[in-house]
Enzyme design. Structure first.
Site, PDB file in Angstrom:
ATOM      1  N   ASP A  26      -8.085  -4.748  -0.016  1.00 27.32           N
ATOM      2  CA  ASP A  26      -9.070  -3.967  -0.759  1.00 27.32           C
ATOM      3  C   ASP A  26      -9.289  -4.465  -2.187  1.00 27.32           C
ATOM      4  OD1 ASP A  26      -6.330  -2.903  -1.175  1.00 27.32           O
ATOM      5  OD2 ASP A  26      -7.343  -1.633  -2.615  1.00 27.32           O
ATOM      6  N   ARG A  35       5.971  -2.111 -12.670  1.00 21.36           N
ATOM      7  CA  ARG A  35       4.898  -1.387 -11.981  1.00 21.36           C
ATOM      8  C   ARG A  35       5.467  -0.421 -10.925  1.00 21.36           C
ATOM      9  NH1 ARG A  35       0.444   1.231 -12.014  1.00 21.36           N
ATOM     10  NH2 ARG A  35      -0.584   1.290 -10.015  1.00 21.36           N
ATOM     11  N   TYR A  66      -5.614 -11.391  -9.552  1.00 21.63           N
ATOM     12  CA  TYR A  66      -4.224 -11.792  -9.300  1.00 21.63           C
ATOM     13  C   TYR A  66      -3.938 -13.234  -9.718  1.00 21.63           C
ATOM     14  CZ  TYR A  66      -2.964  -7.555  -6.735  1.00 21.63           C
ATOM     15  OH  TYR A  66      -2.675  -6.260  -6.398  1.00 21.63           O
TER      16      TYR A  66
END
Length: 442
Positions: free
Chosen positions: A170, A285, A265
């Site tokens: 996604d 994270r 990324y």
């Protein structure tokens, strides 16, 4: 209109309620007769399932709902398996991120050593679910968005080459949504894109509107100044989190090749020193998610169960879930939609490994997908992709063969790792941390 039966593998995920709500929202165009949850963690699944059962009962009571840890019950009589499993949960993600950072190396969920560790855990779980689906519902499709998608896709190519599995991600969808918003479009669906790369490792080469007008100059101008962040710097999806920096850093990734627009990324591979410097080795994270999203979602699910109603719920539709619904619709109703999928290259990118699992646009219909030809790609992108695809192939070979040597090679080859010596230190720590999940390496 055919009504579908769906099993969500990873029923205890915090993303599951959003997927259920998206399915309910689109019930007119993609009707459903049954939703099942499957997870091997009953306690975690129950937290989500009891709330989702109330949501389904209130919004579409004709849908049959089942939550189970029994594979036969879960995978019998389904048209689709939507899989988003996380083997080891967030506790292992935390180790994936913190162990590399201990050695001054990028600690990230799907990139570098953390992604390799996660991949070694995910392969067995995804293959197990795929086998259950094929045993109990041989005509079903598995829509897999379990991470790290690139390694999982290579593993399914090697180990289950004839299976009805489509690997998706996604992240490009999220970025395209930001692009559309930045230039004043209502939806990313108002754009037609050309994109190539590997999962979490790609570039947009063309973005046009439905009339064929070139939108790249406008989007590039925004990215040059703000990255994929909004002009005001406020990120409604991830306020105040590490995502802010990822979206802003895209402007530096873009600067390296202004001919294209990059996946966010790529910052982990192209600016690893910056990423490490900006990281907190004690609070990554994974900690953000455990302290934030996980507590919020489970807390709201518990509130729904206690209230016996979801009428005023704060649970919301997942953006990425809409992509999964579009894919299921295309396969069910032969819509011939153009979608980004992770598929075997097989000549789609002319000057690249034909066996590489690449992320490119495909036309999707009831018989599956047809990859679109991307032609030849530039030397810079081809060099980066060649290195990364070899990392992914070595990880899968290491898993299949139980090879310490090949996993050491994979870590050494990763652009995020500075040397073979550091790779070995990280690997030995990761082996210790993953004893319960990885195959034994020799």
């Amino acid at each position: 209109m055919k009504k579908s039966s769906i099993v969500i593998a990873g029923g205890g995920s915090t993303f599951t309620p959003g997927i259920v709500m998206m399915l309910l929202e689109h019930a007119d165009e993609f009707p459903i007769r049954q939703i099942k949850f499957y997870d091997n963690n009953e306690e975690r699944q129950d937290k989500v399932a009891k709330a989702c059962e109330i949501i389904i009962r209130e919004r579409d009571p004709e849908i049959n709902f089942i939550a189970t840890c029994d594979p036969k019950e879960a995978f019998t009589d389904v048209d689709f398996c939507m899989a988003h499993i996380r083997v080891g949960l967030y506790a292992m993600r935390e180790k994936d991120e913190k162990i590399p950072l201990k050695y001054g190396v990028v600690g990230q969920e799907t990139c570098g050593p953390g992604g390799i560790a996660y991949g070694m855990r995910s392969i067995g779980g995804v293959i197990e679910i795929l086998d259950y689906m094929e045993k109990y519902s041989p005509n079903a499709w598995m829509l897999n968005y379990s991470n790290p998608a690139a390694i999982v896709a290579e593993a399914t190519r090697r180990l289950r080459p004839n299976s009805k599995i489509i690997n998706i991600c996604d992240m490009p969808i999220g970025i395209e949504t930001r692009m559309a918003k930045a230039i004043g479009l209502e939806s990313r669906k108002d754009m037609e894109v050309r994109y190539y790369g590997l999962n979490h490792f790609g570039w947009w080469t063309s973005i046009k509107d439905k009339e064929g007008n070139d939108l790249m100059p406008q989007i590039k101008e925004h990215v040059k100044q703000y990255g994929y962040a909004s002009k005001d710097g406020v990120d409604p999806q991830h306020p105040g989190s590490s995502w802010d920096d990822t979206m802003k850093k895209a402007k530096d990734v873009y600067a390296l090749d202004p001919e294209t627009l990059p996946n966010t990324y790529l910052k982990y591979y192209l600016y690893p020193d910056y990423v490490v410097k900006e990281s907190n080795p004690n609070y990554t994270r994974a900690n953000e998610v455990m302290d934030g999203r996980e507590k919020e979602i489970f807390g709201e699910c518990e509130r729904i169960v206690q209230a016996g109603s979801a009428k005023d719920t704060t649970l919301s539709i997942n953006g990425h879930a809409s992509y999964i619904v579009d894919l299921a619709k295309a396969l069910t109703y032969n819509t011939k939609e153009r979608m980004l999928l992770i598929v075997e290259n097989n000549g789609a990118i002319e000057n690249f490994d034909p066996t590489a699992m690449v992320e490119i646009p495909c036309i999707v219909g009831k018989d599956g997908y047809e990859p679109m030809a991307m032609g030849k790609i530039p030397t810079f992108q081809r060099g980066l992709m060649s290195e990364q695809v070899c990392v992914e192939k070595l990880v899968v070979e290491a898993w299949i063969e139980g090879s310490y040597q090949k996993l050491w090679q994979a870590l050494t080859l990763s652009k995020t790792v500075p040397s073979a010596a550091v790779a070995k230190q990280i690997l030995d720590d990761l082996i210790e941390a993953n004893k319960a999940y990885w195959p034994e390496l020799k």
